[in-house]
Write an enzyme that holds these catalytic residues in place. Sequence first.
Site, PDB file in Angstrom:
ATOM      1  CB  THR A 176      -1.106  -0.412   1.668  1.00  0.00           C
ATOM      2  OG1 THR A 176      -1.533  -0.795   1.416  1.00  0.00           O
ATOM      3  CG2 THR A 176      -1.531   1.591   1.767  1.00  0.00           C
ATOM      4  NE  ARG A 204      -9.053  -7.602   1.416  1.00  0.00           N
ATOM      5  CZ  ARG A 204      -8.431  -6.700   1.627  1.00  0.00           C
ATOM      6  NH1 ARG A 204      -7.692  -5.619   0.941  1.00  0.00           N
ATOM      7  NH2 ARG A 204      -7.546  -6.716   2.393  1.00  0.00           N
ATOM      8  CB  VAL A 205     -13.240  -3.104  -0.074  1.00  0.00           C
ATOM      9  CG1 VAL A 205     -12.919  -1.428   0.663  1.00  0.00           C
ATOM     10  CG2 VAL A 205     -14.260  -3.165  -1.384  1.00  0.00           C
ATOM     11  N   GLY A 206     -10.536  -3.776   1.434  1.00  0.00           N
ATOM     12  CA  GLY A 206      -9.655  -3.195   2.459  1.00  0.00           C
ATOM     13  C   GLY A 206     -10.191  -2.177   3.283  1.00  0.00           C
ATOM     14  CG  ASP A 207      -6.652  -1.394   6.176  1.00  0.00           C
ATOM     15  OD1 ASP A 207      -6.175  -2.033   4.618  1.00  0.00           O
ATOM     16  OD2 ASP A 207      -6.172  -0.981   6.609  1.00  0.00           O
ATOM     17  CB  THR A 227       0.460  -0.542   5.540  1.00  0.00           C
ATOM     18  OG1 THR A 227       0.799  -1.298   4.180  1.00  0.00           O
ATOM     19  CG2 THR A 227       2.154  -0.021   5.755  1.00  0.00           C
ATOM     20  N   GLY A 228      -1.278  -3.082   5.630  1.00  0.00           N
ATOM     21  CA  GLY A 228      -1.221  -4.564   6.578  1.00  0.00           C
ATOM     22  C   GLY A 228      -2.575  -5.108   6.451  1.00  0.00           C
ATOM     23  CB  THR A 229      -3.810  -8.799   8.273  1.00  0.00           C
ATOM     24  OG1 THR A 229      -3.170  -8.311   8.952  1.00  0.00           O
ATOM     25  CG2 THR A 229      -2.598  -9.435   7.228  1.00  0.00           C
ATOM     26  N   GLY A 230      -6.066  -5.790   6.101  1.00  0.00           N
ATOM     27  CA  GLY A 230      -7.067  -4.626   5.911  1.00  0.00           C
ATOM     28  C   GLY A 230      -7.935  -5.357   6.202  1.00  0.00           C
TER      29      GLY A 230
HETATM   30  N1  ASP Z   1      -4.238  -2.808   3.418  1.00  0.00           N
HETATM   31  C1  ASP Z   1      -4.311  -3.447   2.413  1.00  0.00           C
HETATM   32  C2  ASP Z   1      -5.326  -4.305   2.517  1.00  0.00           C
HETATM   33  O1  ASP Z   1      -5.559  -4.856   2.906  1.00  0.00           O
HETATM   34  C3  ASP Z   1      -2.844  -4.309   1.887  1.00  0.00           C
HETATM   35  C4  ASP Z   1      -1.560  -3.210   2.693  1.00  0.00           C
HETATM   36  O2  ASP Z   1      -1.785  -3.163   2.654  1.00  0.00           O
HETATM   37  O3  ASP Z   1      -0.750  -4.833   2.358  1.00  0.00           O
HETATM   38  O4  ASP Z   1      -6.241  -3.932   1.360  1.00  0.00           O
END
Ligand code: ASP
Length: 318
Positions: A176, A204-207, A227-230
């Site tokens: 991200t 799918r929609v993330g955070d 950034t990470g596991t949304g």
């Molecule tokens: N947070 C982002 C999502 O879940 C992915 C990421 O930041 O690596 O879409």
Amino acid sequence: MAEPSLAIHGGAGTLPLTGMDPAMADAHHTALRAALAAGWKVLSKSGSALDAVTVAVMTLEDDDLFNAARGAVFNADGKLEMDAGIMSGRDRAAGAVAGICGPRNPILAARAVMEHSETVLLAGRGAEEFLAAQDIEFQSFDYFCTERRVVALNQELARRASGAPDTRSDADRHGTVGAVARDAAGNLAAGTSTGGFTAKRPGRVGDTPIIGAGTFADNATCAVSTTGTGEIFIRFTAASEISARIRYASQTLEQAASGVIAELFSNGGDGGLIAIGRAGPPSLPFNSSGMYRGFVLSDGVFRTAIHREAYRIFDSRE
Ligand code: ASP
């Protein structure tokens, strides 16, 4: 008057320390520095935090090293579905887009939603129609596609078909880009943009575009980009949780930001965030192996890092 400052990230989807050759590391530092320079050009001339965040994110979106806009990862159908969000701490105005492909800079699409629509989050056909009528540049599918992401998708689809365990590096899975800023007037802003996860479920929609989860700004407390596991960041409303800890528990920015990252980790959430408060330096905690990141304080010195090494320093005034 406030002391201007800017922090950026290029995602927690970093190559492992051992898998990153020096040329690759240098390329990322150069790209991070370019984004800091773009944002700092705005802030150092008394420009707004919102404009600084916008140009910093655009610079990272235009660089195919990162998983946003050009260089975004593909979903399981081989399509690109990008998410972006932006928020102004001055008036808590916000705009976001989900699952789009077309605007060269999804962060500009989010800003157009914020400034020219009566909604906060637009997705699907309605988003496409709205964005087509905005004064923003569009690009073809080919512009966004990169060989590296095609390979990552094909490998992941083959792995799933074979039932083999997932041994990919974070860099092949997700990433991200984002920025947070404080301007001389004391206004805060945050912006985030992503392609999401490689081979994600279509739709799918993330955070990232969820205000309060992946993007948040309030002049009274802080501005945050994650950034990470949304899915975990959404369930723990990560970004606004930091604001709440400052507002209601009198925590410092650093305490609140690090505390949330630790809590996410103990609940299966990998990643990091950048946060900036009403005064003082930004906080850039992460619980992953690395996070492409950088910041600049009012001294005009650019600092960039990838893993847990010391920051590389570049004096923009030299
Ligand atoms: N947070 C982002 C999502 O879940 C992915 C990421 O930041 O690596 O879409």
